[in-house]
Design an enzyme around this catalytic site. Sequence first.
Site, PDB file in Angstrom:
ATOM      1  N   TYR A  49       0.824  -1.215   0.000  1.00 28.63           N
ATOM      2  CA  TYR A  49       0.000   0.000   0.000  1.00 28.63           C
ATOM      3  C   TYR A  49       0.863   1.272   0.000  1.00 28.63           C
ATOM      4  CZ  TYR A  49      -3.795  -3.196   1.456  1.00 28.63           C
ATOM      5  OH  TYR A  49      -4.694  -4.221   1.546  1.00 28.63           O
ATOM      6  N   HIS A 107       0.347 -11.741   1.605  1.00 29.06           N
ATOM      7  CA  HIS A 107      -0.707 -10.923   0.972  1.00 29.06           C
ATOM      8  C   HIS A 107      -1.454 -11.686  -0.127  1.00 29.06           C
ATOM      9  CE1 HIS A 107      -1.691  -6.425   0.055  1.00 29.06           C
ATOM     10  NE2 HIS A 107      -2.729  -7.193  -0.165  1.00 29.06           N
TER      11      HIS A 107
HETATM   12  N1  LIG Z   1      -5.794  -8.531   1.286  1.00 31.20           N
HETATM   13  C1  LIG Z   1      -6.113  -7.969   0.132  1.00 31.20           C
HETATM   14  O1  LIG Z   1      -5.689  -8.429  -0.946  1.00 31.20           O
HETATM   15  C2  LIG Z   1      -7.010  -6.769   0.120  1.00 31.20           C
HETATM   16  C3  LIG Z   1      -7.638  -6.390  -1.081  1.00 31.20           C
HETATM   17  C4  LIG Z   1      -8.477  -5.274  -1.060  1.00 31.20           C
HETATM   18  C5  LIG Z   1      -8.668  -4.579   0.129  1.00 31.20           C
HETATM   19  N2  LIG Z   1      -8.033  -4.959   1.272  1.00 31.20           N
HETATM   20  C6  LIG Z   1      -8.197  -4.198   2.541  1.00 31.20           C
HETATM   21  O2  LIG Z   1      -9.575  -4.032   2.791  1.00 31.20           O
HETATM   22  C7  LIG Z   1      -9.881  -2.651   2.913  1.00 31.20           C
HETATM   23  C8  LIG Z   1     -11.285  -2.373   2.440  1.00 31.20           C
HETATM   24  O3  LIG Z   1     -11.488  -2.791   1.111  1.00 31.20           O
HETATM   25  P1  LIG Z   1     -11.779  -1.785  -0.093  1.00 31.20           P
HETATM   26  O4  LIG Z   1     -11.200  -0.477   0.232  1.00 31.20           O
HETATM   27  O5  LIG Z   1     -11.362  -2.471  -1.344  1.00 31.20           O
HETATM   28  O6  LIG Z   1     -13.368  -1.729  -0.162  1.00 31.20           O
HETATM   29  P2  LIG Z   1     -14.534  -1.208   0.797  1.00 31.20           P
HETATM   30  O7  LIG Z   1     -14.065  -0.959   2.163  1.00 31.20           O
HETATM   31  O8  LIG Z   1     -15.679  -2.143   0.571  1.00 31.20           O
HETATM   32  O9  LIG Z   1     -14.968   0.154   0.083  1.00 31.20           O
HETATM   33  C9  LIG Z   1     -14.259   1.347   0.254  1.00 31.20           C
HETATM   34  C10 LIG Z   1     -14.952   2.388  -0.630  1.00 31.20           C
HETATM   35  O10 LIG Z   1     -16.320   2.514  -0.241  1.00 31.20           O
HETATM   36  C11 LIG Z   1     -16.566   3.793   0.318  1.00 31.20           C
HETATM   37  N3  LIG Z   1     -17.312   3.580   1.572  1.00 31.20           N
HETATM   38  C12 LIG Z   1     -16.821   3.275   2.798  1.00 31.20           C
HETATM   39  N4  LIG Z   1     -17.819   3.138   3.688  1.00 31.20           N
HETATM   40  C13 LIG Z   1     -18.969   3.369   3.019  1.00 31.20           C
HETATM   41  C14 LIG Z   1     -20.325   3.384   3.400  1.00 31.20           C
HETATM   42  N5  LIG Z   1     -20.707   3.142   4.654  1.00 31.20           N
HETATM   43  N6  LIG Z   1     -21.251   3.649   2.446  1.00 31.20           N
HETATM   44  C15 LIG Z   1     -20.896   3.902   1.167  1.00 31.20           C
HETATM   45  N7  LIG Z   1     -19.613   3.908   0.745  1.00 31.20           N
HETATM   46  C16 LIG Z   1     -18.660   3.635   1.665  1.00 31.20           C
HETATM   47  C17 LIG Z   1     -15.205   4.450   0.551  1.00 31.20           C
HETATM   48  O11 LIG Z   1     -15.278   5.819   0.273  1.00 31.20           O
HETATM   49  P3  LIG Z   1     -14.585   6.969   1.158  1.00 31.20           P
HETATM   50  O12 LIG Z   1     -13.226   6.535   1.567  1.00 31.20           O
HETATM   51  O13 LIG Z   1     -14.588   8.120   0.234  1.00 31.20           O
HETATM   52  O14 LIG Z   1     -15.479   7.161   2.342  1.00 31.20           O
HETATM   53  C18 LIG Z   1     -14.349   3.749  -0.476  1.00 31.20           C
HETATM   54  O15 LIG Z   1     -14.483   4.385  -1.738  1.00 31.20           O
HETATM   55  C19 LIG Z   1      -8.778  -1.963   2.094  1.00 31.20           C
HETATM   56  O16 LIG Z   1      -8.660  -0.604   2.422  1.00 31.20           O
HETATM   57  C20 LIG Z   1      -7.589  -2.800   2.479  1.00 31.20           C
HETATM   58  O17 LIG Z   1      -7.102  -2.406   3.751  1.00 31.20           O
HETATM   59  C21 LIG Z   1      -7.233  -6.060   1.284  1.00 31.20           C
END
Ligand SMILES: NC(=O)c1ccc[n+]([C@@H]2O[C@H](COP(=O)([O-])OP(=O)(O)OC[C@H]3O[C@@H](n4cnc5c(N)ncnc54)[C@H](OP(=O)(O)O)[C@@H]3O)[C@@H](O)[C@H]2O)c1
Length: 275
Positions: A49, A107
């Site tokens: 990241y 990862h």
């Molecule tokens: N291990 C892996 O390979 C892997 C892969 C992907 C992700 N991850 C981890 O998982 C975390 C979360 O996954 P993600 O970021 O892909 O997806 P997510 O948390 O499902 O979605 C984040 C997006 O949704 C918005 N959001 C957040 N809360 C919301 C709500 N209550 N209502 C509407 N929209 C909302 C955020 O916008 P704003 O920020 O503008 O509020 C952002 O654009 C990542 O940050 C990372 O730490 C891990």
Amino acid sequence: MTVPVFEGAHTRMPRLGLGTWPMRGAECQRAVESALGLGYRHIDTAEMYGNEEAVGAAIAAAGLPRADIYLTTKVWHDKPDGASFRRAAEACLKRLGQPHVDLLLVHWPSPRLDLPSVLAAMARLRKEGLARAVGVANFPRGLLARAVEADIVPIAALQVEHHVYLSQQRLLDYCGPRGIALTSYTPVAKGMVAEDPVICRIAARHGATPGQVALAWLLAMPGVAAIPKAAGAARQAENLAAADLVLDAADLAALAALPKGRRLVDPAHGPDWDA
Ligand SMILES: NC(=O)c1ccc[n+]([C@@H]2O[C@H](COP(=O)([O-])OP(=O)(O)OC[C@H]3O[C@@H](n4cnc5c(N)ncnc54)[C@H](OP(=O)(O)O)[C@@H]3O)[C@@H](O)[C@H]2O)c1
């Protein structure tokens, strides 16, 4: 609001945390400081990241007892053997400015992964206290079983994509009886849930938001933690308050009936998910 804690076989994990991808630099530091101020005690980062310095700076600025924070980082799949994995994990700690992480994950799997050697490196890091617990991310069930059955180091957690549009029942069936935490990433389906009429209807009935409904659906499953990413304080607070939302049987049935085959994170380097 109290965030429930999963008492796993090999780790104790707050069931709601803050995802930090793709935030970097000052934006990331601000977001993590804000989250810690609101009561988040679980932060998810990764070497890939490019934000570990910012996460570490936010943790330092928050001034909380280190033991109160559950910090996860992950080593990228270009470190497929124990020696390179070890070096990368040490570099993560240096960037984070931390003596240890609470959870250190592989990862992604890769065809080059020398699993026994990486597991042995993780066992050593755990023994030395550099990682309190270790686990894997994006492992399909067969590979997860190999990691567990190798019996080299206890696998405390599996982090995978998991939300109302993607079932992970096969993995839950494996993790549950073994006390392995299943950390759900992309838990609000990148915000898609906000447009879903079924979810919006349930949310309106509870005076809640669609994001809270999506998170409460995950938290209704034992052994599951969710790490939504939100940059701003308002949404962070909204997501944290999902810990207080209790869905009833009719809500859960309606959410269970949504199609469950939608994978949003499926890079070319990813595994055969059914393996
Ligand atoms: N291990 C892996 O390979 C892997 C892969 C992907 C992700 N991850 C981890 O998982 C975390 C979360 O996954 P993600 O970021 O892909 O997806 P997510 O948390 O499902 O979605 C984040 C997006 O949704 C918005 N959001 C957040 N809360 C919301 C709500 N209550 N209502 C509407 N929209 C909302 C955020 O916008 P704003 O920020 O503008 O509020 C952002 O654009 C990542 O940050 C990372 O730490 C891990």
